[in-house]
Design a protein around this motif. Sequence first.
Motif, PDB file in Angstrom:
ATOM      1  N   UNK A  43      -4.592  -4.562  -0.237  1.00 22.11           N
ATOM      2  CA  UNK A  43      -3.888  -3.643  -1.006  1.00 22.11           C
ATOM      3  C   UNK A  43      -4.385  -2.736  -1.810  1.00 22.11           C
ATOM      4  N   UNK A  44      -5.499  -3.482  -2.840  1.00 24.85           N
ATOM      5  CA  UNK A  44      -6.139  -2.819  -3.859  1.00 24.85           C
ATOM      6  C   UNK A  44      -7.380  -2.222  -3.344  1.00 24.85           C
ATOM      7  N   UNK A  45      -8.132  -2.819  -2.552  1.00 23.58           N
ATOM      8  CA  UNK A  45      -9.567  -2.233  -2.263  1.00 23.58           C
ATOM      9  C   UNK A  45      -9.455  -1.403  -0.827  1.00 23.58           C
ATOM     10  N   UNK A  46      -8.528  -1.586  -0.152  1.00 23.08           N
ATOM     11  CA  UNK A  46      -8.388  -0.741   1.159  1.00 23.08           C
ATOM     12  C   UNK A  46      -7.231   0.279   0.803  1.00 23.08           C
ATOM     13  N   UNK A  47      -6.262   0.083   0.809  1.00 27.93           N
ATOM     14  CA  UNK A  47      -5.009   0.884   0.526  1.00 27.93           C
ATOM     15  C   UNK A  47      -5.014   1.917  -0.484  1.00 27.93           C
ATOM     16  N   UNK A  48      -5.239   1.239  -1.673  1.00 26.42           N
ATOM     17  CA  UNK A  48      -5.153   2.047  -2.823  1.00 26.42           C
ATOM     18  C   UNK A  48      -6.168   2.815  -2.971  1.00 26.42           C
ATOM     19  N   UNK A  49      -7.338   2.448  -2.764  1.00 31.17           N
ATOM     20  CA  UNK A  49      -8.734   3.228  -2.637  1.00 31.17           C
ATOM     21  C   UNK A  49      -8.684   4.237  -1.868  1.00 31.17           C
ATOM     22  N   UNK A  50      -8.299   4.012  -0.509  1.00 26.81           N
ATOM     23  CA  UNK A  50      -8.240   5.357   0.392  1.00 26.81           C
ATOM     24  C   UNK A  50      -7.311   6.306   0.315  1.00 26.81           C
ATOM     25  N   UNK A  51      -6.062   5.593  -0.384  1.00 31.40           N
ATOM     26  CA  UNK A  51      -4.981   6.835  -0.514  1.00 31.40           C
ATOM     27  C   UNK A  51      -5.173   7.501  -1.907  1.00 31.40           C
ATOM     28  N   UNK A  52      -5.944   6.941  -2.688  1.00 30.67           N
ATOM     29  CA  UNK A  52      -6.256   7.423  -4.113  1.00 30.67           C
ATOM     30  C   UNK A  52      -4.821   7.631  -4.878  1.00 30.67           C
ATOM     31  N   UNK A  53      -3.817   6.840  -4.595  1.00 33.05           N
ATOM     32  CA  UNK A  53      -2.649   6.516  -5.335  1.00 33.05           C
ATOM     33  C   UNK A  53      -2.887   6.084  -6.655  1.00 33.05           C
ATOM     34  N   UNK A  54      -2.242   6.711  -7.533  1.00 26.31           N
ATOM     35  CA  UNK A  54      -2.270   6.092  -8.948  1.00 26.31           C
ATOM     36  C   UNK A  54      -0.606   5.352  -9.197  1.00 26.31           C
ATOM     37  N   UNK A  55      -0.896   4.027  -9.429  1.00 29.41           N
ATOM     38  CA  UNK A  55       0.339   3.392  -9.645  1.00 29.41           C
ATOM     39  C   UNK A  55       0.394   2.679 -10.865  1.00 29.41           C
ATOM     40  N   UNK A  56       1.595   1.917 -11.282  1.00 25.34           N
ATOM     41  CA  UNK A  56       1.740   1.238 -12.545  1.00 25.34           C
ATOM     42  C   UNK A  56       1.434  -0.060 -12.182  1.00 25.34           C
ATOM     43  N   UNK A  57       0.984  -0.784 -13.489  1.00 25.24           N
ATOM     44  CA  UNK A  57       0.845  -2.375 -13.245  1.00 25.24           C
ATOM     45  C   UNK A  57       2.102  -2.952 -12.526  1.00 25.24           C
ATOM     46  N   UNK A  58       3.153  -2.565 -12.858  1.00 29.27           N
ATOM     47  CA  UNK A  58       4.491  -3.532 -12.323  1.00 29.27           C
ATOM     48  C   UNK A  58       4.597  -3.211 -10.659  1.00 29.27           C
ATOM     49  N   UNK A  59       4.307  -1.828 -10.603  1.00 25.60           N
ATOM     50  CA  UNK A  59       4.129  -1.538  -8.919  1.00 25.60           C
ATOM     51  C   UNK A  59       3.231  -2.395  -8.327  1.00 25.60           C
ATOM     52  N   UNK A  60       1.927  -2.179  -8.757  1.00 23.42           N
ATOM     53  CA  UNK A  60       0.951  -3.102  -8.254  1.00 23.42           C
ATOM     54  C   UNK A  60       1.302  -4.409  -7.843  1.00 23.42           C
ATOM     55  N   UNK A  61       1.658  -5.142  -8.808  1.00 18.38           N
ATOM     56  CA  UNK A  61       2.285  -6.588  -8.788  1.00 18.38           C
ATOM     57  C   UNK A  61       3.231  -6.832  -7.734  1.00 18.38           C
ATOM     58  N   UNK A  62       4.591  -5.874  -7.717  1.00 16.31           N
ATOM     59  CA  UNK A  62       5.302  -6.003  -6.715  1.00 16.31           C
ATOM     60  C   UNK A  62       4.846  -6.003  -5.036  1.00 16.31           C
ATOM     61  N   UNK A  63       3.960  -4.808  -5.075  1.00 16.74           N
ATOM     62  CA  UNK A  63       3.583  -4.640  -3.650  1.00 16.74           C
ATOM     63  C   UNK A  63       2.424  -5.810  -3.203  1.00 16.74           C
ATOM     64  N   UNK A  64       1.754  -6.178  -4.348  1.00 12.89           N
ATOM     65  CA  UNK A  64       0.782  -7.346  -3.935  1.00 12.89           C
ATOM     66  C   UNK A  64       1.588  -8.632  -3.626  1.00 12.89           C
ATOM     67  N   UNK A  65       2.590  -8.675  -4.220  1.00 10.62           N
ATOM     68  CA  UNK A  65       3.525  -9.926  -3.835  1.00 10.62           C
ATOM     69  C   UNK A  65       3.911  -9.890  -2.249  1.00 10.62           C
ATOM     70  N   UNK A  66       4.633  -8.588  -2.095  1.00 11.77           N
ATOM     71  CA  UNK A  66       5.071  -8.238  -0.782  1.00 11.77           C
ATOM     72  C   UNK A  66       3.673  -8.616   0.280  1.00 11.77           C
ATOM     73  N   UNK A  67       2.525  -8.149  -0.018  1.00 17.59           N
ATOM     74  CA  UNK A  67       1.384  -8.338   0.687  1.00 17.59           C
ATOM     75  C   UNK A  67       0.922  -9.665   0.907  1.00 17.59           C
ATOM     76  N   UNK A  68       1.194 -10.492   0.001  1.00 20.61           N
ATOM     77  CA  UNK A  68       0.922 -11.902  -0.248  1.00 20.61           C
ATOM     78  C   UNK A  68       2.073 -12.565   0.885  1.00 20.61           C
ATOM     79  N   UNK A  69       3.206 -12.162   0.878  1.00 20.05           N
ATOM     80  CA  UNK A  69       4.178 -12.774   1.848  1.00 20.05           C
ATOM     81  C   UNK A  69       3.984 -12.219   3.006  1.00 20.05           C
ATOM     82  N   UNK A  70       3.509 -11.251   3.409  1.00 20.68           N
ATOM     83  CA  UNK A  70       3.314 -10.809   4.894  1.00 20.68           C
ATOM     84  C   UNK A  70       1.972 -11.591   5.277  1.00 20.68           C
ATOM     85  N   UNK A  71       0.931 -11.271   4.501  1.00 15.51           N
ATOM     86  CA  UNK A  71      -0.365 -12.296   5.055  1.00 15.51           C
ATOM     87  C   UNK A  71      -0.072 -13.785   5.391  1.00 15.51           C
TER      88      UNK A  71
END
Lengths: 516, 44
Positions: free
Chosen positions: A357-385
């Motif tokens: 999520x952080x090193x591939x997706x956010x890096x390539x998309x160049x999106x700027x997100x808040x800490x809160x959004x980061x944690x929520x998306x990371x949790x979803x990624x953890x669930x999926x993986x």
Amino acid sequence: MIWYVIVFCFYIIFLIWANVKSLKTAESVDDYTTGGHRMGLLLGIGTTAATWVSVASVVGVPGYLYSSGVAAVIGWVAGWCFGGALIPIVAYKIRRPEKPARTFPEYIRHRFEPFQKKSTLQAIVGILMFIGYLLLVNIQVTGFGIVFSSITGIDYKLAIFGFLLFILITSVGGFWSVAATDTLNTILITVGVLLASGVIWSLTGGLGNIVETLATTTAPTIEGGPPLEEGILLSPLGTFGLGALFSIFISNSLGTPSSPHWVTRMLAPKNVKVAILQIMGTILVLIFIMGPLIIIGLGAKVLIPSIPAGKTTDYIIPLVIQEYTPPIVGGITLVAICAAAISTANSMLLHCATSLYYDVYLNISSKRISDRKFKNWLRLSILGIAAVAVVLAINPPWFLAMGFVYIYGGFGAAFFLVVILGLYWKRMNRAGAYAGITIGAVVYVVAKAMGFTVPFVIAVAASLIGVLIAVYSTKKAPLEAYEPYFKAEISDSTRRVLNDVRNSSHEESQDRSKIG
Amino acid sequence: MVIAMMTWVGTMIFSFLLGTFLCYKVEKSGVKRWGATGKLFKYK
């Protein structure tokens, strides 16, 4: 059975408590990925030891001790210990910057592509990490499933889906949750293996009897298999041969300090010295875990001369627990094995999701997100993986301890030179990093597929040649790339570049006061 | 068996020697942010 349930209930209650506490503690991206770079020594030793002792150690290594004898001590126990001894060489440099990288791929970006808006190198490393850690989580799930289903009689598939809940409970809270539960896990693992080894010691009549049996036994490892050569289980090379044992040792040792999760762990302590002491303390703690595991693995050959046909050596621990330990000791040992699987899986799951999520997706998309959004998306990624890792474990593809050797070897082949040369050689540059990672990874896979005995050595040698050619045929690395790892005080331009890299993907929250 | 166990013990001794040397280097640098406290194994 009642003992298993009681011990497990206490364990689950603690996991939930630690996770809830961590959810309140982890607020920023730094908190979530590396504990805010303020980890103390005791918690650091707890989490490092628990991550170190995985299901490959607790289940796989006794299995290899049982089938190959004392050579497994050289290949795995000494191999990992030597690799651990080299980790402070990484810690001594990588924890120097005032604001260190949050992830291993981000360090690679800091060091080799500090001026890139989108770092291809960070994304490549993130993808390689994702693949490696997905497989490592898969190994933990498999190990848990084998042990839990064998001892309790619960169906293997049901057991591995149950494990999903455990790793999710401990992973969604981020690094602090992982660290807190890991510290308890270290205590549980130590108590569990000490008790089990005490029982084995008593049942076998002590070390003298174990050695005597190993010296004379010819019983096949699996019932109906070829008989062992007399005395081979006490030979330093065991059933491996020199080339294979050297390959296992070198993959486990040189793969360790360049494995991304160990590099990331060295970013978490509050300073360089704590990082170094953390590893020294962990190696001390490991004596009380690895020692008993050696007794269990070798002693098992006295108690169970051959494993029933249709089972692998990974089943030796469940067999010993089932047939020879009292229920309370069996229950605690079972929890210890689960703790080993959970503590390694949750840490690796966090790295796996963060890299994707952080090193591939956010890096390539160049999106700027808040800490809160980061944690929520990371949790979803953890669930999926985690779900994918569990599905892959339905048909386990390999022996547990050997699976670790392959992946550690792959990590070492791809990252060893990039990590070590990046930290200790100013001249090491972007072209060298691309050459080192690409050649190392590709040559390792090809050499492994072609059946070479020492694929790691071949890959690192090829990678070194590629790095030297690339580095000397291109420009030197810029000051901003290496300065934080070589000097205590950095220039303004370096400070500016580091801040730009850190803020490129999310809105950094204000610094918070010390926690934990 | 002795060779295998001595290999393990040897790696542990190497680890403590290397760790001690690196702690000494941190102290010698005198950089407090890196953990220099004035004593080899003392940390803050």
